[in-house]
Motif scaffolding. Structure first.
Motif, PDB file in Angstrom:
ATOM      1  N   LEU A 173      27.811 -32.351 -20.119  1.00 30.17           N
ATOM      2  CA  LEU A 173      26.492 -32.635 -20.481  1.00 30.17           C
ATOM      3  C   LEU A 173      26.669 -32.394 -22.123  1.00 30.17           C
ATOM      4  CD1 LEU A 173      24.071 -31.183 -17.970  1.00 30.17           C
ATOM      5  CD2 LEU A 173      24.806 -33.783 -18.659  1.00 30.17           C
ATOM      6  N   LEU A 174      27.326 -31.071 -22.746  1.00 33.69           N
ATOM      7  CA  LEU A 174      27.487 -31.171 -23.925  1.00 33.69           C
ATOM      8  C   LEU A 174      28.000 -32.259 -24.641  1.00 33.69           C
ATOM      9  CD1 LEU A 174      28.237 -27.298 -24.088  1.00 33.69           C
ATOM     10  CD2 LEU A 174      26.243 -28.229 -25.205  1.00 33.69           C
ATOM     11  N   SER A 175      29.222 -32.597 -24.271  1.00 38.99           N
ATOM     12  CA  SER A 175      29.830 -33.860 -24.694  1.00 38.99           C
ATOM     13  C   SER A 175      29.090 -35.213 -25.030  1.00 38.99           C
ATOM     14  CB  SER A 175      31.266 -34.120 -23.867  1.00 38.99           C
ATOM     15  OG  SER A 175      30.632 -34.983 -22.714  1.00 38.99           O
ATOM     16  N   VAL A 176      27.935 -35.250 -24.357  1.00 35.82           N
ATOM     17  CA  VAL A 176      27.131 -36.212 -24.144  1.00 35.82           C
ATOM     18  C   VAL A 176      25.906 -36.016 -25.268  1.00 35.82           C
ATOM     19  CG1 VAL A 176      25.652 -37.844 -23.114  1.00 35.82           C
ATOM     20  CG2 VAL A 176      27.854 -36.881 -22.057  1.00 35.82           C
ATOM     21  N   ALA A 177      25.451 -34.783 -25.172  1.00 33.13           N
ATOM     22  CA  ALA A 177      23.964 -34.265 -25.706  1.00 33.13           C
ATOM     23  C   ALA A 177      24.237 -34.290 -27.442  1.00 33.13           C
ATOM     24  CB  ALA A 177      23.623 -32.877 -25.271  1.00 33.13           C
TER      25      ALA A 177
ATOM     26  N   PHE B 244      38.213 -28.168  -6.588  1.00 35.10           N
ATOM     27  CA  PHE B 244      38.884 -28.444  -7.934  1.00 35.10           C
ATOM     28  C   PHE B 244      37.965 -28.277  -8.877  1.00 35.10           C
ATOM     29  CE2 PHE B 244      41.662 -30.412  -4.884  1.00 35.10           C
ATOM     30  CZ  PHE B 244      42.803 -29.912  -4.798  1.00 35.10           C
ATOM     31  N   ALA B 245      38.333 -27.978 -10.157  1.00 40.16           N
ATOM     32  CA  ALA B 245      37.476 -28.177 -11.339  1.00 40.16           C
ATOM     33  C   ALA B 245      38.208 -28.726 -12.387  1.00 40.16           C
ATOM     34  CB  ALA B 245      37.021 -26.843 -11.882  1.00 40.16           C
ATOM     35  N   LEU B 246      37.611 -29.574 -13.272  1.00 41.94           N
ATOM     36  CA  LEU B 246      38.144 -30.463 -14.214  1.00 41.94           C
ATOM     37  C   LEU B 246      38.507 -29.635 -15.497  1.00 41.94           C
ATOM     38  CD1 LEU B 246      35.859 -33.615 -14.009  1.00 41.94           C
ATOM     39  CD2 LEU B 246      38.509 -33.363 -13.131  1.00 41.94           C
ATOM     40  N   GLY B 247      37.688 -28.578 -15.795  1.00 45.57           N
ATOM     41  CA  GLY B 247      38.149 -28.034 -17.039  1.00 45.57           C
ATOM     42  C   GLY B 247      37.721 -28.442 -18.331  1.00 45.57           C
ATOM     43  N   ASP B 248      37.981 -29.605 -18.560  1.00 43.44           N
ATOM     44  CA  ASP B 248      37.814 -30.318 -19.819  1.00 43.44           C
ATOM     45  C   ASP B 248      36.739 -31.669 -19.647  1.00 43.44           C
ATOM     46  OD1 ASP B 248      37.466 -30.628 -22.663  1.00 43.44           O
ATOM     47  OD2 ASP B 248      39.365 -31.869 -22.709  1.00 43.44           O
ATOM     48  N   ALA B 249      35.905 -31.494 -18.731  1.00 44.70           N
ATOM     49  CA  ALA B 249      34.970 -32.554 -18.342  1.00 44.70           C
ATOM     50  C   ALA B 249      34.110 -33.271 -19.676  1.00 44.70           C
ATOM     51  CB  ALA B 249      34.043 -32.183 -17.286  1.00 44.70           C
ATOM     52  N   LYS B 250      34.323 -34.437 -20.048  1.00 48.16           N
ATOM     53  CA  LYS B 250      33.657 -34.819 -21.270  1.00 48.16           C
ATOM     54  C   LYS B 250      33.609 -36.603 -20.745  1.00 48.16           C
ATOM     55  CE  LYS B 250      38.092 -34.962 -23.529  1.00 48.16           C
ATOM     56  NZ  LYS B 250      38.530 -34.258 -25.154  1.00 48.16           N
TER      57      LYS B 250
END
Length: 270
Positions: A204-208, A146-152
């Motif tokens: 990682l973008l959501s954290v960076a 599975f993939a989360l798609g909106d991982a943040k």
């Protein structure tokens, strides 16, 4: 009656009364054009346990193909089932109930005792160790198919010494047909990163992005288009989490460009 506005019974499609009579909404966590997420209580539980109530409106904000909030709440209910059946129940919120109402679909989840990574960041600003833990958890989810798609960061809850994932609206099977799903960032500029690579870069973008900066996409109501790798050089981090996320982003981009299978990335991250 609008279940989102009042919590009162509209005329449910099923014969039972609205599920919100058992799980009345107490306060809003967030709202959007497609519905909202609310704190509620289970009045049939002897301890009146807290719950999370997710409401997806019919004919609310929808994708161009017509998929609306109700569609995604039903989809999330199904994804909780198939992902838990695939050995991931220990790292997912527990679904309690689902109901198809007249003007919305309603999903009730356990209220996890913990804080999300975005909030945890503020209290452990100098210790970004949970970033790698989240990447490793995503790789376990990928390994289950599975993939989360909106991982943040906001969708990972710190519970004890581990992490739990919430919000599966945009999750999908790695082996099924691919359809556009809502996400905070729309990533371009890299070839063939696949759903797994997208999850890692998106998280990682959501954290960076500097915390609290809506213009970087955090908290924005619509997807932010991000072109990599150039965008990474534009980010000016303001804490250890941001610096670590940028380091991991650069590493991930470099390895994804060489090998989209993530084999080398796994050796470095896991």
């Amino acid at each position: 009656g609008n279940v989102l506005a009042s919590g009162e019974e509209s005329r449910p499609i099923h014969e039972n009364r609205s599920i919100l009579t058992r799980f009345p909404v107490a306060s809003a966590i967030c709202r959007s054009g497609k519905g909202g997420v609310f704190r509620g209580v289970d009045i049939q539980d002897p301890s009146r346990r807290d719950v999370i109530v997710k409401i997806g409106l019919r004919l609310g904000s929808a994708l161009p193909d017509g998929r609306d909030g109700a569609h995604f709440i039903h989809r999330e209910w199904r994804m909780y089932g198939v992902m838990r059946d695939s050995g991931l129940s220990d790292v997912l919120a527990t679904p309690i109930a689902f109901s198809r109402e007249d003007d919305a679909n309603v999903l009730v989840l356990e209220a996890i005792q913990g804080v999300d990574l975005a909030a945890h960041r503020a209290s452990s600003v100098d210790d970004p160790s949970h970033l790698l833990a989240a990447v490793r958890l995503m790789r376990r989810i990928h390994g289950a198919g599975f993939a989360l798609g909106d991982a943040k960061a906001a969708n990972f809850i710190v519970r004890g010494a581990g992490l739990v994932v919430v919000d599966l609206e945009s999750s999908s099977s790695l082996h099924g047909p691919r359809r556009a799903l809502p996400s905070t960032f729309i990533i371009s500029g890299l070839q063939d990163i696949g759903l797994e690579g997208h999850d890692i870069l998106h998280f990682l973008l959501s954290v960076a992005s500097p915390k609290g900066r809506d213009d970087e996409g955090l908290g924005a109501s619509q997807s932010r288009h991000i072109r990599l790798p150039g965008f990474v050089d534009e980010i000016v981090p303001d804490d250890a989490w941001g610096y670590e996320a940028i380091r991991l982003l650069r590493l991930a981009i470099r390895e994804l460009e060489k090998d989209p299978s993530l084999r080398e990335l796994d050796r470095m991250f896991v």
